[in-house]
Design an enzyme around this catalytic site. Sequence first.
Site, short mmCIF file in Angstrom:
data_model
loop_
_atom_site.label_atom_id
_atom_site.label_comp_id
_atom_site.label_asym_id
_atom_site.label_seq_id
_atom_site.Cartn_x
_atom_site.Cartn_y
_atom_site.Cartn_z
N TYR A 55 -6.60 11.54 23.00
CA TYR A 55 -7.05 12.72 23.75
C TYR A 55 -6.34 12.86 25.10
O TYR A 55 -6.91 13.42 26.04
CB TYR A 55 -8.57 12.66 23.95
CG TYR A 55 -9.36 13.09 22.72
CD1 TYR A 55 -9.08 14.28 22.04
CD2 TYR A 55 -10.42 12.32 22.25
CE1 TYR A 55 -9.81 14.68 20.92
CE2 TYR A 55 -11.17 12.71 21.13
CZ TYR A 55 -10.85 13.90 20.47
OH TYR A 55 -11.59 14.28 19.38
N ASN A 122 -18.79 18.03 16.73
CA ASN A 122 -18.33 19.04 15.77
C ASN A 122 -17.70 18.41 14.52
O ASN A 122 -16.89 19.04 13.85
CB ASN A 122 -17.39 20.03 16.47
CG ASN A 122 -16.19 19.35 17.08
OD1 ASN A 122 -15.96 18.16 16.89
ND2 ASN A 122 -15.39 20.11 17.82
N HIS A 125 -12.00 16.06 13.49
CA HIS A 125 -10.78 16.33 14.24
C HIS A 125 -9.68 16.64 13.24
O HIS A 125 -9.63 16.03 12.17
CB HIS A 125 -10.36 15.09 15.05
CG HIS A 125 -8.94 15.19 15.56
ND1 HIS A 125 -8.62 15.86 16.71
CD2 HIS A 125 -7.76 14.74 15.04
CE1 HIS A 125 -7.30 15.80 16.89
NE2 HIS A 125 -6.76 15.13 15.89
N GLU A 136 -0.30 11.32 16.32
CA GLU A 136 -1.65 10.81 16.03
C GLU A 136 -1.65 9.87 14.82
O GLU A 136 -2.35 8.86 14.81
CB GLU A 136 -2.61 11.99 15.80
CG GLU A 136 -2.85 12.79 17.08
CD GLU A 136 -3.59 14.11 16.84
OE1 GLU A 136 -3.98 14.39 15.69
OE2 GLU A 136 -3.76 14.85 17.82
P1 DAT Z 1 -10.27 20.86 18.56
O1 DAT Z 1 -11.02 19.59 18.18
O2 DAT Z 1 -10.84 22.05 17.85
O3 DAT Z 1 -8.78 20.71 18.41
P2 DAT Z 1 -9.85 20.58 21.43
O4 DAT Z 1 -8.60 19.83 21.10
O5 DAT Z 1 -9.74 21.73 22.37
O6 DAT Z 1 -10.57 21.11 20.10
O7 DAT Z 1 -10.93 19.58 22.04
C1 DAT Z 1 -11.06 18.29 21.52
C2 DAT Z 1 -12.53 17.96 21.38
O8 DAT Z 1 -13.12 17.93 22.68
C3 DAT Z 1 -13.33 19.00 20.61
O9 DAT Z 1 -13.29 18.79 19.22
C4 DAT Z 1 -14.71 18.83 21.17
C5 DAT Z 1 -14.44 18.46 22.63
N1 DAT Z 1 -14.49 19.65 23.48
C6 DAT Z 1 -13.58 20.65 23.57
N2 DAT Z 1 -13.92 21.58 24.45
C7 DAT Z 1 -15.12 21.16 24.94
C8 DAT Z 1 -16.05 21.68 25.91
N3 DAT Z 1 -15.80 22.82 26.55
N4 DAT Z 1 -17.18 20.97 26.14
C9 DAT Z 1 -17.44 19.81 25.51
N5 DAT Z 1 -16.61 19.26 24.59
C10 DAT Z 1 -15.48 19.93 24.33
MG MG Z 2 -7.45 19.44 19.43
#
Ligand code: DAT
Ligand code: MG
Length: 144
Positions: A55, A122, A125, A136
């Site tokens: 991350y 959610n 990933h 990854e």
């Molecule tokens: P994705 O998993 O759809 O690629 P991302 O890469 O933007 O989404 O974010 C990684 C993870 O971080 C996501 O699955 C859940 C968490 N996350 C993202 N935005 C968030 C927010 N605004 N508040 C809390 N958790 C969040």
């Molecule tokens: Mg992502």
Amino acid sequence: MTDAQQLERTLVLVKPDGVARGLVGEVLGRIERKGYRLEAIELRMATRELLAEHYHEHRRKPFYEPLVEFMLSGPIIAVVASGDRVIEGFRSLAGATDPTAAAPGTIRGDLARDWGVGVTKNIVHGSDSRESAEREIALWFPGL
Ligand code: DAT
Ligand code: MG
């Protein structure tokens, strides 16, 4: 361009909420029924170091620490799936990041919601580009 040039691999994680809720079979079944191939599967605990790399793009976001704590809260299923345009295809199966907004029919839309902790829980990933996927996969499955 031939079809073979679209053959991709992606990293899928069933996050601790998905494993704890017994949704591993459901998620893997959707990947298989879509026609993608499972190349590797492992049940494991993440580590803080691994998640810091995984991350990295989110390290300065306000949700970063809660996200890492959540990802350390229980075992994860790490999967490599392959197929033509599987990176885009799995993101489509997963649905939008926010499970409340995710479309019905998607993993997140059908199986997750806001449990009072925002969009963190959610279930899955999925890598978002070829570059992220290779990075990854190398992190979670060195040597694959
Ligand atoms: P994705 O998993 O759809 O690629 P991302 O890469 O933007 O989404 O974010 C990684 C993870 O971080 C996501 O699955 C859940 C968490 N996350 C993202 N935005 C968030 C927010 N605004 N508040 C809390 N958790 C969040
Ligand atoms: Mg992502």
